[in-house]
Design an enzyme around this catalytic site. Structure first.
Site, PDB file in Angstrom:
ATOM      1  N   GLN A  86      -4.919  -2.049   9.027  1.00 55.78           N
ATOM      2  CA  GLN A  86      -4.450  -3.061   8.980  1.00 55.78           C
ATOM      3  C   GLN A  86      -5.381  -4.132   9.309  1.00 55.78           C
ATOM      4  OE1 GLN A  86      -3.336  -3.622   5.675  1.00 55.78           O
ATOM      5  NE2 GLN A  86      -3.900  -6.201   5.827  1.00 55.78           N
ATOM      6  N   ASP A  89     -11.296   2.650   4.160  1.00 54.60           N
ATOM      7  CA  ASP A  89     -11.533   1.567   3.207  1.00 54.60           C
ATOM      8  C   ASP A  89     -13.262   0.909   3.736  1.00 54.60           C
ATOM      9  OD1 ASP A  89     -10.063  -0.885   3.802  1.00 54.60           O
ATOM     10  OD2 ASP A  89      -9.066  -1.697   5.193  1.00 54.60           O
ATOM     11  N   LYS A 145       1.190  -1.312  -0.116  1.00 48.68           N
ATOM     12  CA  LYS A 145       0.173  -0.036   0.147  1.00 48.68           C
ATOM     13  C   LYS A 145       0.947   1.219   0.106  1.00 48.68           C
ATOM     14  CE  LYS A 145      -3.622  -2.801   2.199  1.00 48.68           C
ATOM     15  NZ  LYS A 145      -4.424  -3.066   2.813  1.00 48.68           N
TER      16      LYS A 145
END
Ligand code: NDP
Length: 291
Positions: A93, A116, A49
């Site tokens: 994450q 997200d 990422k």
């Protein structure tokens, strides 16, 4: 049969975002990447990422608290990022270590920085078809793959196998939306679905998001169907140096000859997830700047 090349489509999207970011005067979009502990898969995802952000010209910040961090400490770290005007997007994450409440952490992220798309406000906006929200990256990536491969879902029967909050459910909502490219008729299957194989056989578009290697077999697929394989499964393979290989949730070799289009694993849905995270980060930047 056409193989849908996720690497190429993700590269196109990344190039478009790079051109868009290059036109932004002043401060660049900024993505905060929070990784708790050193889980090897998380290390590799967060690295990828960060690299993709750098390629586009998005600034990224790595926050790497130790596995011993408490819920209160992690939430206070998120509060700090929420309050920081230079941060546009926050990614925590997953999975978090077992002692941490992941859902509470996701809900702590400001909805306007939740790139997200897991905050309840963004899940709600998805259901309400409010385009100011953020859709979760893997299903949004699948919609982008379909659109860029010339698949119009209007009137098609999409069967999604899997009802997770990360993939199956948000994908069903996206495909169901009343907008160009969507307008599918959607069936969502799960482990309690009766007559699953027969349902999947009626699909014009099959999406497998189960987490079981080669679950979807040739007898379950209607000839000419579009097949999207979300699964990433490690299966032992002594012939490989690593000792394993990656396979999807679809028995690719047997299903591919039947399908009109199919995504491979790896190189299908996977690369799109990271690209869509970047797209959401640029969107968050623009929304926060008021245009
Ligand atoms: P989850 O484990 O959260 O969900 C799996 C779903 O599959 C559940 O809804 C489950 O049903 C259903 N299921 C399990 N067994 C069966 C069965 N025998 N018959 C029918 N349905 C079944 O997984 P995720 O959605 O998080 O991930 C799915 C796969 O996609 C995994 O391989 C994962 O690695 C991969 N993935 C890939 C991503 C990418 O970027 N390419 C991103 C995210 C995930 P029930 O709800 O009843 O338990």
């Amino acid at each position: 049969m056409e193989v849908i090349d996720g690497n190429r489509i993700a590269a196109d999207l990344i190039a478009e975002l790079k051109a868009e970011v290059a036109r932004i005067p002043g401060r660049r979009p900024c993505l905060a990447l929070v990784r708790v502990g050193d889980d090897p898969a998380s290390v590799s995802y967060v690295r990828k990422k960060g690299l993709t952000a750098a390629e586009i010209g998005i600034e990224s910040r790595n926050l790497l608290p130790p596995v011993s961090i408490t819920q209160a400490e992690l939430e206070s770290l998120v509060d700090g990022l929420n309050a920081d005007p230079a941060v546009d997007g926050i990614l925590v994450q997953s999975p978090l270590p077992a002692h941490l409440d992941e859902r509470a952490v996701f809900a702590r992220i400001s909805p306007e920085k939740d790139v997200d798309g897991f905050h309840p406000v963004n899940v709600g906006k998805l259901a309400q078809e409010d385009a100011s929200g953020f859709a979760s990256c893997t299903p949004a990536g699948i919609m982008e793959l379909l659109a860029r491969s010339g698949v119009d879902l209007a009137g098609k029967h999409m069967v999604v196998i899997g009802r997770s909050l990360i993939v199956g459910k948000p994908l069903a909502l996206l495909a169901l939306q009343k907008r160009p490219g969507a307008n599918a008729t959607v069936t969502v299957c799960h482990s309690r679905t009766a007559g699953l194989a027969a349902l999947v056989r009626t699909a014009d578009v099959v999406v497998a998001a189960i987490g079981r290697p080669e679950f979807v077999t040739a007898d379950m697929v209607k000839p000419g169907a579009v097949v999207i394989d979300v699964g990433i499964n490690r299966v032992a393979d002594p012939a490989k140096k690593s000792g394993y290989r990656l396979v999807g949730d679809v028995a690719y070799a047997a299903v591919a000859p039947l399908a009109s289009r199919i995504t491979p694993v790896p190189g299908g849905v996977g690369p799109m997830t990271v690209a869509m995270l970047m797209k959401n980060t640029v969107k968050a930047f623009h929304l926060r700047k008021g245009g």
